[in-house]
Design a protein around this motif. Sequence first.
Motif, PDB file in Angstrom:
ATOM      1  N   MET A 152     168.523  65.052  44.068  1.00  0.00           N
ATOM      2  CA  MET A 152     169.928  66.434  44.730  1.00  0.00           C
ATOM      3  C   MET A 152     170.705  66.434  45.828  1.00  0.00           C
ATOM      4  SD  MET A 152     168.753  68.549  42.174  1.00  0.00           S
ATOM      5  CE  MET A 152     169.884  70.034  42.845  1.00  0.00           C
ATOM      6  N   ALA A 153     169.615  65.328  46.522  1.00  0.00           N
ATOM      7  CA  ALA A 153     170.804  65.683  47.840  1.00  0.00           C
ATOM      8  C   ALA A 153     171.709  64.387  47.449  1.00  0.00           C
ATOM      9  CB  ALA A 153     169.967  64.543  48.798  1.00  0.00           C
ATOM     10  N   TYR A 154     171.678  63.375  46.811  1.00  0.00           N
ATOM     11  CA  TYR A 154     173.068  63.062  45.971  1.00  0.00           C
ATOM     12  C   TYR A 154     173.591  63.313  45.541  1.00  0.00           C
ATOM     13  CZ  TYR A 154     175.623  59.313  43.248  1.00  0.00           C
ATOM     14  OH  TYR A 154     176.341  58.150  42.831  1.00  0.00           O
TER      15      TYR A 154
ATOM     16  N   TYR B 120     163.952  55.862  39.501  1.00  0.00           N
ATOM     17  CA  TYR B 120     162.694  55.549  38.389  1.00  0.00           C
ATOM     18  C   TYR B 120     161.598  56.564  38.988  1.00  0.00           C
ATOM     19  CZ  TYR B 120     163.974  52.415  42.332  1.00  0.00           C
ATOM     20  OH  TYR B 120     164.150  51.468  43.321  1.00  0.00           O
ATOM     21  N   GLY B 121     160.501  55.932  38.026  1.00  0.00           N
ATOM     22  CA  GLY B 121     159.151  56.530  38.986  1.00  0.00           C
ATOM     23  C   GLY B 121     159.030  57.305  40.051  1.00  0.00           C
ATOM     24  N   ASP B 122     158.970  56.166  41.085  1.00  0.00           N
ATOM     25  CA  ASP B 122     158.944  57.160  42.482  1.00  0.00           C
ATOM     26  C   ASP B 122     159.738  57.369  43.291  1.00  0.00           C
ATOM     27  OD1 ASP B 122     159.827  54.663  42.603  1.00  0.00           O
ATOM     28  OD2 ASP B 122     158.737  53.064  43.666  1.00  0.00           O
ATOM     29  N   VAL B 123     160.997  57.639  42.849  1.00  0.00           N
ATOM     30  CA  VAL B 123     162.545  57.964  43.188  1.00  0.00           C
ATOM     31  C   VAL B 123     162.299  59.845  42.859  1.00  0.00           C
ATOM     32  CG1 VAL B 123     165.150  58.292  42.999  1.00  0.00           C
ATOM     33  CG2 VAL B 123     163.914  56.491  42.445  1.00  0.00           C
TER      34      VAL B 123
ATOM     35  N   MET C 219     171.536  55.363  37.898  1.00  0.00           N
ATOM     36  CA  MET C 219     171.345  53.741  36.537  1.00  0.00           C
ATOM     37  C   MET C 219     169.907  55.089  37.159  1.00  0.00           C
ATOM     38  SD  MET C 219     172.294  50.462  36.696  1.00  0.00           S
ATOM     39  CE  MET C 219     171.406  50.457  34.882  1.00  0.00           C
ATOM     40  N   VAL C 220     169.854  55.003  35.419  1.00  0.00           N
ATOM     41  CA  VAL C 220     167.872  56.230  35.270  1.00  0.00           C
ATOM     42  C   VAL C 220     167.451  55.485  34.103  1.00  0.00           C
ATOM     43  CG1 VAL C 220     168.950  57.698  33.355  1.00  0.00           C
ATOM     44  CG2 VAL C 220     166.639  58.128  34.848  1.00  0.00           C
ATOM     45  N   THR C 221     166.050  54.606  34.824  1.00  0.00           N
ATOM     46  CA  THR C 221     165.244  54.692  33.380  1.00  0.00           C
ATOM     47  C   THR C 221     165.046  55.182  31.759  1.00  0.00           C
ATOM     48  OG1 THR C 221     163.144  55.499  34.261  1.00  0.00           O
ATOM     49  CG2 THR C 221     163.892  53.041  35.171  1.00  0.00           C
ATOM     50  N   TYR C 222     164.940  55.174  30.394  1.00  0.00           N
ATOM     51  CA  TYR C 222     164.650  55.680  29.602  1.00  0.00           C
ATOM     52  C   TYR C 222     163.752  57.415  30.124  1.00  0.00           C
ATOM     53  CZ  TYR C 222     167.170  52.373  26.785  1.00  0.00           C
ATOM     54  OH  TYR C 222     168.360  50.965  25.933  1.00  0.00           O
ATOM     55  N   ASP C 223     163.393  56.666  30.726  1.00  0.00           N
ATOM     56  CA  ASP C 223     161.905  57.212  30.942  1.00  0.00           C
ATOM     57  C   ASP C 223     161.536  58.352  32.179  1.00  0.00           C
ATOM     58  OD1 ASP C 223     160.414  55.495  29.178  1.00  0.00           O
ATOM     59  OD2 ASP C 223     158.967  54.576  30.903  1.00  0.00           O
ATOM     60  N   SER C 224     162.675  58.120  33.137  1.00  0.00           N
ATOM     61  CA  SER C 224     163.350  58.950  34.245  1.00  0.00           C
ATOM     62  C   SER C 224     164.596  59.978  33.723  1.00  0.00           C
ATOM     63  CB  SER C 224     163.526  58.473  35.088  1.00  0.00           C
ATOM     64  OG  SER C 224     162.013  57.795  35.548  1.00  0.00           O
ATOM     65  N   MET C 225     164.585  59.548  32.282  1.00  0.00           N
ATOM     66  CA  MET C 225     166.150  60.241  31.535  1.00  0.00           C
ATOM     67  C   MET C 225     165.956  61.949  31.726  1.00  0.00           C
ATOM     68  SD  MET C 225     169.418  60.751  31.080  1.00  0.00           S
ATOM     69  CE  MET C 225     170.626  61.691  30.208  1.00  0.00           C
ATOM     70  N   PRO C 226     164.884  62.495  30.717  1.00  0.00           N
ATOM     71  CA  PRO C 226     164.704  63.662  30.185  1.00  0.00           C
ATOM     72  C   PRO C 226     164.589  64.763  32.367  1.00  0.00           C
ATOM     73  CG  PRO C 226     163.030  62.224  29.401  1.00  0.00           C
ATOM     74  CD  PRO C 226     163.570  61.381  29.851  1.00  0.00           C
ATOM     75  N   ARG C 227     163.538  64.075  33.346  1.00  0.00           N
ATOM     76  CA  ARG C 227     163.383  64.484  34.472  1.00  0.00           C
ATOM     77  C   ARG C 227     164.909  64.392  34.925  1.00  0.00           C
ATOM     78  NH1 ARG C 227     161.814  62.153  39.830  1.00  0.00           N
ATOM     79  NH2 ARG C 227     162.039  59.807  38.623  1.00  0.00           N
ATOM     80  N   LEU C 228     165.696  63.532  34.959  1.00  0.00           N
ATOM     81  CA  LEU C 228     167.243  63.489  35.483  1.00  0.00           C
ATOM     82  C   LEU C 228     167.569  64.613  34.928  1.00  0.00           C
ATOM     83  CD1 LEU C 228     169.225  62.668  37.344  1.00  0.00           C
ATOM     84  CD2 LEU C 228     169.943  60.891  35.586  1.00  0.00           C
ATOM     85  N   ALA C 229     167.978  64.724  33.799  1.00  0.00           N
ATOM     86  CA  ALA C 229     168.803  65.856  33.048  1.00  0.00           C
ATOM     87  C   ALA C 229     168.555  67.362  32.857  1.00  0.00           C
ATOM     88  CB  ALA C 229     168.514  65.292  31.262  1.00  0.00           C
ATOM     89  N   LYS C 230     167.383  67.609  33.791  1.00  0.00           N
ATOM     90  CA  LYS C 230     166.448  68.680  33.794  1.00  0.00           C
ATOM     91  C   LYS C 230     167.136  69.608  35.036  1.00  0.00           C
ATOM     92  CE  LYS C 230     162.449  68.851  31.364  1.00  0.00           C
ATOM     93  NZ  LYS C 230     160.929  69.166  31.970  1.00  0.00           N
TER      94      LYS C 230
END
Length: 346
Positions: free
Chosen positions: A85-87, A76-79, A97-108
Motif C-alpha cells: 500500500m505504501a508503494y 511475494y510471500g514475506d512482503v 512483479m508478483v508471484t502467481y500465488d500472491s496475485m490474489p492478495r495483491l489484487a484485493k
Amino acid sequence: MGDIENIKRIEVPENVEFLTKWDGFELPKGILNKGITGCGATSVAIDDEHKTIICSPRINLIKNKVGQHKGLFGVYGDVKNDEIMAYLEKTETPKIMVTYDSMPRLAKLIDDKSDWRVVVDEYQYLLIDSGFRSDKAMALLDVVNEFGYVTYLSATPIADKYIQKMEQFKYVPYTELIWGDNVEKIDVERVVSAKPIDNAIKIVRNYQNGEFPQIGDVVSKECVIFLNSVTNISNIVRQTELPPEDVNIIVADTEENRKLVRQIKDGFDIGSIPLEGEPHKMFTFCTSTAFAGCDFYSTCASTFVISDNKKVHTSIDIATELAQIAGRQRLACNPFRKTIVFIYCI
C-alpha cells in the motif's frame, strides 16, 4: 502454430533485436507468443507508461528483475500488505512483479482496476507446475480476469492441443511474433548417455583440471549446469569435492532444499543470480527455479543441461526448458551464449 484459429502474426522489423527498441510496439491483449527468448518483452511491460502488474512463476525471477530495474516493486510471500500500500500510494505509475500465488492478495488491495494492465509472464508454467488443476492456478486466472487488459506471455507457449481444450483460453486473442534472419540461432549439442550424472561429474572435473572450452580467444572458465533435482546437485558437488567459494547453487528457497544444500558441507547455502557487473563463481548449479526469464551476465560461461529422467512425460518439459535456458545468457561478448550441451538418457 498448429490449428488455432484467428492467429494474428506480426513480422518484427529486421533492424529490431529487442522489443524495447521497436517504436510503437506494445504488448497485445491475449496470448503473445514472442517466438524467441531474451527479446525484452518483459522489459516493455516494465518501461511503458501503463500501471502494470507482472505475474511471475518464480521468486528468483522477481528478485532478478527488481535488482535490475529501479522503481520495480516485488511482491511475494514475506512482503506485507502495508508495504504494498505504501508503494501504491507514493508511485504515480506503479510497476509490480508478483508471484502467481500472491496475485490474489495483491489484487484485493487495488480498488480501481480499470487503468491497470496485467502480464502473466511465462504462462506455460501454469500447466507445467499444476496441469491447470490446482486451486492456485485457477485462482490466478480468476483474478487476472478482473482486469481489462491481460497479456499471457511466453516464448514457449502451451501446446495448441491444450489451448484448444481450455475454457479459460477459448476466446482469447492469439498473437505470434515472426522474427527474420536478424535472430541468432541456438546450437544445441545433444548427447545421449546411460548415466548423465556421470557426464556432469566429468564436466566439473574438466573445469577443475583447467580443461576449459574455448571459442576464438575466449576461454570458458565458468559454467552453468541445469539439473532435474537438488539431490543431484548435492551429489555432484560432494563427489567432486568442490569448495563453497567456487559454487553457486540456485534452487527454490524451501526448508527441504536449504537442508539438502547445507548438508553438503559447512559454507554451502542457497545462492542467487549475480546481477550485471557482479562476480560469478566458476560453477553455477540450477534447477527449474532459474529457467524462466532470469538474466545471467557472465562474459564466458558455458551452459550444460543434464536430464537423468527416463519418464516419457518429462520430454515436453525438457523441450520447454531448453528454449528457456537458451535465452538466459545476456551479454553479447560471451561467445558461448548461443550454445547448449544437452545430456540426457532415453
